[in-house]
Design a protein around this motif. Structure first.
Motif, PDB file in Angstrom:
ATOM      1  N   THR A 194      79.294  51.333 126.506  1.00 30.22           N
ATOM      2  CA  THR A 194      78.516  51.018 125.301  1.00 30.22           C
ATOM      3  C   THR A 194      78.104  49.552 125.279  1.00 30.22           C
ATOM      4  OG1 THR A 194      79.736  52.730 124.123  1.00 30.22           O
ATOM      5  CG2 THR A 194      78.509  51.161 122.791  1.00 30.22           C
TER       6      THR A 194
ATOM      7  N   ILE B 199      74.340  47.923 125.268  1.00 32.69           N
ATOM      8  CA  ILE B 199      73.887  46.958 124.255  1.00 32.69           C
ATOM      9  C   ILE B 199      73.245  45.738 124.919  1.00 32.69           C
ATOM     10  CG2 ILE B 199      74.716  45.297 122.524  1.00 32.69           C
ATOM     11  CD1 ILE B 199      76.844  47.420 121.746  1.00 32.69           C
ATOM     12  N   TRP B 200      73.871  45.232 125.970  1.00 32.18           N
ATOM     13  CA  TRP B 200      73.414  43.994 126.600  1.00 32.18           C
ATOM     14  C   TRP B 200      72.373  44.206 127.694  1.00 32.18           C
ATOM     15  CZ3 TRP B 200      74.264  39.088 125.076  1.00 32.18           C
ATOM     16  CH2 TRP B 200      75.212  38.905 124.078  1.00 32.18           C
TER      17      TRP B 200
ATOM     18  N   MET C  33      77.706  40.887 117.526  1.00 33.87           N
ATOM     19  CA  MET C  33      78.281  41.658 116.423  1.00 33.87           C
ATOM     20  C   MET C  33      78.537  43.104 116.855  1.00 33.87           C
ATOM     21  SD  MET C  33      79.178  41.602 113.231  1.00 33.87           S
ATOM     22  CE  MET C  33      78.251  40.808 111.980  1.00 33.87           C
ATOM     23  N   LEU C  34      77.568  43.722 117.519  1.00 33.75           N
ATOM     24  CA  LEU C  34      77.741  45.092 118.001  1.00 33.75           C
ATOM     25  C   LEU C  34      78.858  45.188 119.041  1.00 33.75           C
ATOM     26  CD1 LEU C  34      74.028  46.250 118.312  1.00 33.75           C
ATOM     27  CD2 LEU C  34      75.730  47.103 116.708  1.00 33.75           C
ATOM     28  N   THR C  35      78.956  44.180 119.906  1.00 34.22           N
ATOM     29  CA  THR C  35      80.026  44.158 120.902  1.00 34.22           C
ATOM     30  C   THR C  35      81.388  44.091 120.217  1.00 34.22           C
ATOM     31  OG1 THR C  35      78.586  43.090 122.510  1.00 34.22           O
ATOM     32  CG2 THR C  35      80.955  42.871 122.875  1.00 34.22           C
ATOM     33  N   THR C  36      81.503  43.271 119.183  1.00 33.73           N
ATOM     34  CA  THR C  36      82.759  43.161 118.427  1.00 33.73           C
ATOM     35  C   THR C  36      83.120  44.482 117.776  1.00 33.73           C
ATOM     36  OG1 THR C  36      82.291  40.835 118.014  1.00 33.73           O
ATOM     37  CG2 THR C  36      83.923  41.881 116.597  1.00 33.73           C
ATOM     38  N   VAL C  37      82.147  45.140 117.173  1.00 35.60           N
ATOM     39  CA  VAL C  37      82.394  46.433 116.518  1.00 35.60           C
ATOM     40  C   VAL C  37      82.862  47.464 117.541  1.00 35.60           C
ATOM     41  CG1 VAL C  37      81.264  48.356 115.328  1.00 35.60           C
ATOM     42  CG2 VAL C  37      80.841  46.012 114.583  1.00 35.60           C
ATOM     43  N   VAL C  38      82.224  47.491 118.704  1.00 35.70           N
ATOM     44  CA  VAL C  38      82.617  48.449 119.748  1.00 35.70           C
ATOM     45  C   VAL C  38      84.046  48.186 120.212  1.00 35.70           C
ATOM     46  CG1 VAL C  38      82.177  49.135 122.140  1.00 35.70           C
ATOM     47  CG2 VAL C  38      80.283  48.953 120.539  1.00 35.70           C
TER      48      VAL C  38
ATOM     49  N   ARG D 283      73.150  39.572 116.961  1.00 36.02           N
ATOM     50  CA  ARG D 283      73.254  41.019 116.764  1.00 36.02           C
ATOM     51  C   ARG D 283      74.065  41.673 117.877  1.00 36.02           C
ATOM     52  NH1 ARG D 283      67.544  42.126 116.240  1.00 36.02           N
ATOM     53  NH2 ARG D 283      67.160  41.053 114.314  1.00 36.02           N
ATOM     54  N   ARG D 284      73.791  41.283 119.087  1.00 36.75           N
ATOM     55  CA  ARG D 284      74.497  41.877 120.228  1.00 36.75           C
ATOM     56  C   ARG D 284      75.979  41.507 120.220  1.00 36.75           C
ATOM     57  NH1 ARG D 284      70.073  42.065 125.050  1.00 36.75           N
ATOM     58  NH2 ARG D 284      68.421  42.826 123.704  1.00 36.75           N
TER      59      ARG D 284
END
Length: 90
Positions: free
Chosen positions: A80, A84-85, A45-50, A42-43
């Protein structure tokens, strides 16, 4: 020091911090693959989106931020990613 130098230093510090947190998460994944796999996925994926959103921030912020648009967008992205991390993986 100019504002640009201060912001570049902040970008460097946030990059090192984010990379360190990702490495710690991946090391934890090696130790507990069942428990960490979903959280790390999940993290990531969110990092990639950001990181994909940074060019969008640059396009949208050109008029308001001026010449430093790309630096502000990267800084916002790194903040961001650190948020997330930062949270402890359970």
């Amino acid at each position: 020091m100019t504002q640009t130098e201060i912001l570049l230093g902040l970008v460097l510090a946030l990059t090192v911090s984010a990379v360190w947190q990702m490495v710690q998460g991946i090391r934890g994944l090696k130790q507990q693959p069942q428990g960490y796999a979903r959280a790390i996925g999940r993290r990531m994926m969110l990092t990639t989106v950001v990181m994909i959103a940074i060019p969008l921030l640059i396009m949208l912020g050109r008029d308001q931020w001026g010449a430093m648009t790309s630096l502000y967008a990267v800084l916002a992205g790194l903040v961001t990613v650190n948020v997330i991390w930062l949270r402890r993986i359970r």
